[in-house]
Scaffold this motif. Structure first.
Motif, PDB file in Angstrom:
ATOM      1  N   TRP B  24       0.846  -1.183   0.000  1.00  0.00           N
ATOM      2  CA  TRP B  24       0.000   0.000   0.000  1.00  0.00           C
ATOM      3  C   TRP B  24       0.882   1.233   0.000  1.00  0.00           C
ATOM      4  O   TRP B  24       1.895   1.277   0.705  1.00  0.00           O
ATOM      5  N   VAL B  25       0.507   2.208  -0.812  1.00  0.00           N
ATOM      6  CA  VAL B  25       1.262   3.463  -0.845  1.00  0.00           C
ATOM      7  C   VAL B  25       0.298   4.623  -0.656  1.00  0.00           C
ATOM      8  O   VAL B  25      -0.898   4.518  -0.955  1.00  0.00           O
ATOM      9  N   ASP B  36       3.725   0.850   5.826  1.00  0.00           N
ATOM     10  CA  ASP B  36       3.783  -0.456   6.482  1.00  0.00           C
ATOM     11  C   ASP B  36       2.371  -0.806   6.962  1.00  0.00           C
ATOM     12  O   ASP B  36       1.428  -0.023   6.794  1.00  0.00           O
ATOM     13  N   ALA B  37       2.219  -1.997   7.553  1.00  0.00           N
ATOM     14  CA  ALA B  37       0.888  -2.466   7.932  1.00  0.00           C
ATOM     15  C   ALA B  37       0.224  -1.505   8.924  1.00  0.00           C
ATOM     16  O   ALA B  37      -0.984  -1.248   8.838  1.00  0.00           O
ATOM     17  N   VAL B  38       1.023  -0.953   9.828  1.00  0.00           N
ATOM     18  CA  VAL B  38       0.471  -0.043  10.836  1.00  0.00           C
ATOM     19  C   VAL B  38      -0.020   1.249  10.185  1.00  0.00           C
ATOM     20  O   VAL B  38      -1.147   1.700  10.424  1.00  0.00           O
ATOM     21  N   GLY B  39       0.838   1.824   9.329  1.00  0.00           N
ATOM     22  CA  GLY B  39       0.467   3.059   8.630  1.00  0.00           C
ATOM     23  C   GLY B  39      -0.788   2.873   7.805  1.00  0.00           C
ATOM     24  O   GLY B  39      -1.688   3.729   7.797  1.00  0.00           O
ATOM     25  N   HIS B  40      -0.877   1.736   7.120  1.00  0.00           N
ATOM     26  CA  HIS B  40      -2.060   1.469   6.319  1.00  0.00           C
ATOM     27  C   HIS B  40      -3.304   1.328   7.191  1.00  0.00           C
ATOM     28  O   HIS B  40      -4.367   1.871   6.892  1.00  0.00           O
ATOM     29  N   ALA B  41      -3.155   0.609   8.306  1.00  0.00           N
ATOM     30  CA  ALA B  41      -4.297   0.412   9.218  1.00  0.00           C
ATOM     31  C   ALA B  41      -4.818   1.756   9.727  1.00  0.00           C
ATOM     32  O   ALA B  41      -6.032   1.992   9.766  1.00  0.00           O
ATOM     33  N   ILE B  42      -3.912   2.657  10.069  1.00  0.00           N
ATOM     34  CA  ILE B  42      -4.338   3.973  10.567  1.00  0.00           C
ATOM     35  C   ILE B  42      -5.068   4.754   9.479  1.00  0.00           C
ATOM     36  O   ILE B  42      -6.164   5.285   9.674  1.00  0.00           O
ATOM     37  N   ALA B  58     -10.570   2.522  18.293  1.00  0.00           N
ATOM     38  CA  ALA B  58     -11.051   1.410  17.472  1.00  0.00           C
ATOM     39  C   ALA B  58      -9.903   0.469  17.108  1.00  0.00           C
ATOM     40  O   ALA B  58     -10.055  -0.756  17.136  1.00  0.00           O
ATOM     41  N   LEU B  59      -8.750   1.060  16.791  1.00  0.00           N
ATOM     42  CA  LEU B  59      -7.590   0.228  16.421  1.00  0.00           C
ATOM     43  C   LEU B  59      -7.118  -0.604  17.611  1.00  0.00           C
ATOM     44  O   LEU B  59      -6.766  -1.777  17.465  1.00  0.00           O
ATOM     45  N   ALA B  60      -7.122   0.009  18.809  1.00  0.00           N
ATOM     46  CA  ALA B  60      -6.675  -0.705  20.018  1.00  0.00           C
ATOM     47  C   ALA B  60      -7.569  -1.915  20.263  1.00  0.00           C
ATOM     48  O   ALA B  60      -7.094  -3.010  20.592  1.00  0.00           O
ATOM     49  N   GLU B  61      -8.861  -1.705  20.035  1.00  0.00           N
ATOM     50  CA  GLU B  61      -9.805  -2.805  20.253  1.00  0.00           C
ATOM     51  C   GLU B  61      -9.587  -3.911  19.212  1.00  0.00           C
ATOM     52  O   GLU B  61      -9.497  -5.087  19.548  1.00  0.00           O
ATOM     53  N   GLU B  69      -0.206   2.981  23.557  1.00  0.00           N
ATOM     54  CA  GLU B  69       0.845   2.601  22.607  1.00  0.00           C
ATOM     55  C   GLU B  69       0.414   2.954  21.176  1.00  0.00           C
ATOM     56  O   GLU B  69       1.177   3.530  20.397  1.00  0.00           O
ATOM     57  N   ILE B  70      -0.820   2.631  20.847  1.00  0.00           N
ATOM     58  CA  ILE B  70      -1.362   2.933  19.513  1.00  0.00           C
ATOM     59  C   ILE B  70      -1.363   4.442  19.288  1.00  0.00           C
ATOM     60  O   ILE B  70      -0.961   4.918  18.218  1.00  0.00           O
ATOM     61  N   ARG B  71      -1.777   5.195  20.301  1.00  0.00           N
ATOM     62  CA  ARG B  71      -1.833   6.663  20.163  1.00  0.00           C
ATOM     63  C   ARG B  71      -0.447   7.238  19.939  1.00  0.00           C
ATOM     64  O   ARG B  71      -0.251   8.115  19.095  1.00  0.00           O
ATOM     65  N   ASN B  72       0.505   6.708  20.680  1.00  0.00           N
ATOM     66  CA  ASN B  72       1.877   7.187  20.577  1.00  0.00           C
ATOM     67  C   ASN B  72       2.431   6.955  19.171  1.00  0.00           C
ATOM     68  O   ASN B  72       2.961   7.870  18.540  1.00  0.00           O
ATOM     69  N   ASP B  73       2.252   5.725  18.689  1.00  0.00           N
ATOM     70  CA  ASP B  73       2.767   5.380  17.349  1.00  0.00           C
ATOM     71  C   ASP B  73       2.063   6.196  16.267  1.00  0.00           C
ATOM     72  O   ASP B  73       2.703   6.738  15.364  1.00  0.00           O
ATOM     73  N   SER B  74       0.734   6.253  16.329  1.00  0.00           N
ATOM     74  CA  SER B  74       0.001   6.909  15.240  1.00  0.00           C
ATOM     75  C   SER B  74       0.191   8.411  15.248  1.00  0.00           C
ATOM     76  O   SER B  74       0.186   9.041  14.201  1.00  0.00           O
ATOM     77  N   SER B  75       0.385   8.966  16.438  1.00  0.00           N
ATOM     78  CA  SER B  75       0.528  10.404  16.531  1.00  0.00           C
ATOM     79  C   SER B  75       1.779  10.867  15.783  1.00  0.00           C
ATOM     80  O   SER B  75       1.733  11.830  14.997  1.00  0.00           O
ATOM     81  N   GLY B  76       2.882  10.174  15.986  1.00  0.00           N
ATOM     82  CA  GLY B  76       4.127  10.530  15.293  1.00  0.00           C
ATOM     83  C   GLY B  76       3.976  10.418  13.788  1.00  0.00           C
ATOM     84  O   GLY B  76       4.400  11.298  13.030  1.00  0.00           O
ATOM     85  N   PHE B  77       3.342   9.330  13.363  1.00  0.00           N
ATOM     86  CA  PHE B  77       3.142   9.070  11.934  1.00  0.00           C
ATOM     87  C   PHE B  77       2.263  10.155  11.303  1.00  0.00           C
ATOM     88  O   PHE B  77       2.607  10.740  10.266  1.00  0.00           O
TER      89      PHE B  77
END
Lengths: 368, 91
Positions: B24-25, B36-42, B58-61, B69-77
């Motif tokens: 995915w791009v 990556d899979a995380v970036g795509h999921a967000i 929703a992602l955490a669930e 952890e999810i908030r920390n990762d996604s926030s930077g991205f």
């Protein structure tokens, strides 16, 4: 050698252009070209590009709006699945035409800026009234909502206008500005004495860009192409030869970069004769400078050789006369000192006249 | 990125499945960013209506992961995308 798939393709739809900018990247010899690829051939090339991995398509020229079938070409590009960018001076675009391009799915517009005042812009473009029309086009672009990049092309005569160019990008609602100091290929090579920035100008531009990037963070992205004759290391030209992008000329030649025809040792394939992926992977011109095997010293033993791949092959050809030589911009090149001396001499020739780009001879649009 | 911020992909920025590279791009003006899979999921959750807090909740669930952890990762991205003008944020 197995090459990665290219990301980007520059489609030079035509060499025709209402402007005559003295730094045009089109070839100095355009006379031999007597016909442009037709709509259907371009559509096939777009499909072949997408199938081999191209994601980004840049529709360029000359002035791409000089093609009557521009909207059909954008439709074909989007149908092929390509992100479609129009690189234009704005001349030849009407509001109605822009709305048609919008409906066809055009993703992004890159608008060139020859100067920030009508006097400067019209003198550099060699086209009276061009600036006023461009400003009108910028307004329509904003109204329709196309994402916009302003491409400010800078040189000794207009570098003092850089702060205003950045302001104009903000006023137009552009998300991005390319601050592109002229690179000396094509017509610009004929105009080195008229266009070469002074060393002081080059340094000042860098400072202005650094300051503006901080001030405008999150609002306006600034991409910067410095005056490379005054640098110590060369540019990573094309992201590495035959690794990232390719260029198709109006008559179907497939080039590793837009200036590659200035290297007389190279031969080029045409989209009319071979599939694009065959040309990309097996074409002699693409394999000529891929990787590092072709290099000479000081590149061969340099720890930067996979950072900048020895710089620009066309610049090595133009300045040193050897396309396999180290780009003379590099501080390790035996020609570096001479280049800097030349650059300082060119930049002092304040009376040098502009040599305008000629119109291509005999070029005709394909019959409809 | 605050939990009440509503991220949205502006015009001219879109997700694209790259069949050739099987990835995915994110396609943006004159750029293509491999996700990556995380970036795509967000980014598949970014719809211009839901807030950063709702999206990461929703992602955490879904992935049974700690929400911090999810908030920390996604926030930077997402902040990195925002600084490059590939993401708009409203409140």
């Amino acid at each position: 050698m197995t090459a990665p798939a290219p990301i980007a393709m520059l489609a030079e739809l035509t060499y025709r252009c209402p402007l005559a900018c003295p730094y045009c990247s089109n070839p100095v010899q355009m006379a031999a070209i007597d016909s442009e690829l037709d709509t259907e051939t371009w559509a096939r090339v777009f499909r072949e590009a997408a199938e081999m991995g191209v994601l980004q398509l840049h529709l360029s020229g000359g002035e791409p709006a000089s093609r009557r079938d521009l909207t059909e070409l954008v439709t074909a590009a989007r149908e092929a699945g390509l992100y479609t960018n129009l690189i234009t001076s704005g001349i030849g675009l009407t509001e109605k035409r822009l709305m048609q391009l919008d409906a066809a799915g055009l993703d992004h517009v890159q608008l060139s800026l020859q100067g920030t005042s009508p006097e400067m812009a019209d003198e550099i473009g060699g086209y009276r009234g061009g600036f006023a029309r461009k400003m009108q086009v910028a307004e329509w672009i904003g109204k329709i909502g196309f994402p916009l990049t302003l491409n400010a092309v800078l040189h000794r005569r207009n570098l003092h206008q850089l702060p205003r160019a950045i302001e104009m990008a903000e006023e137009m609602g552009a998300r991005r500005i390319e601050v592109a100091t002229v690179q000396f290929h094509g017509w610009a090579l004929k105009n080195r004495d008229a266009l070469m920035p002074t060393r002081e100008q080059a340094q000042e531009a860098t400072q202005i860009v650094i300051e503006a990037r901080t001030r405008l963070k999150g609002r306006l992205v600034i991409d910067y192409v410095p005056a490379d004759y005054h640098e110590s290391y060369p540019k990573r030209c094309m992201g590495g030869w035959g690794t990232t992008g390719l260029n198709v000329t109006p008559n179907g030649l497939v080039l590793p970069c837009h200036a590659a025809q200035t290297i007389p040792q190279l031969t080029f394939d045409r989209v009319q004769d071979k599939p694009l992926s065959d040309i990309w992977h097996n074409g002699a011109a693409f394999n000529a400078y891929r990787g590092t095997d072709w290099m000479q010293d000081p590149c061969t033993s340099c720890d930067r050789k996979t950072i900048d791949f020895g710089g620009c092959r066309c610049q090595a050809m133009a300045v040193v006369g050897d396309p396999s030589a180290t780009d003379p911009v590099c501080i390790k090149s035996p020609h570096h000192k001479d280049l800097q001396t030349q650059a300082d001499a060119f930049s002092g020739r304040d009376d040098a006249p502009l040599v305008y780009r000629d119109a291509p001879a005999k070029t005709s649009e394909p019959a409809e | 990125m605050q939990t009440t911020d509503i991220p949205t992909l502006p015009r001219g920025v879109r997700l694209h499945h790259d069949k050739v590279r099987d990835a995915w791009v994110l396609l943006a003006p004159e750029r293509a960013i491999t996700l990556d899979a995380v970036g795509h999921a967000i980014l598949t959750e970014v719809d211009g209506t839901r807030s950063f807090g709702e999206i990461t909740g929703a992602l955490a669930e879904r992935y049974s992961a700690p929400v911090d952890e999810i908030r920390n990762d996604s926030s930077g991205f997402l902040d990195a995308l925002r600084s490059r003008r590939f993401l708009d944020v409203s409140q």
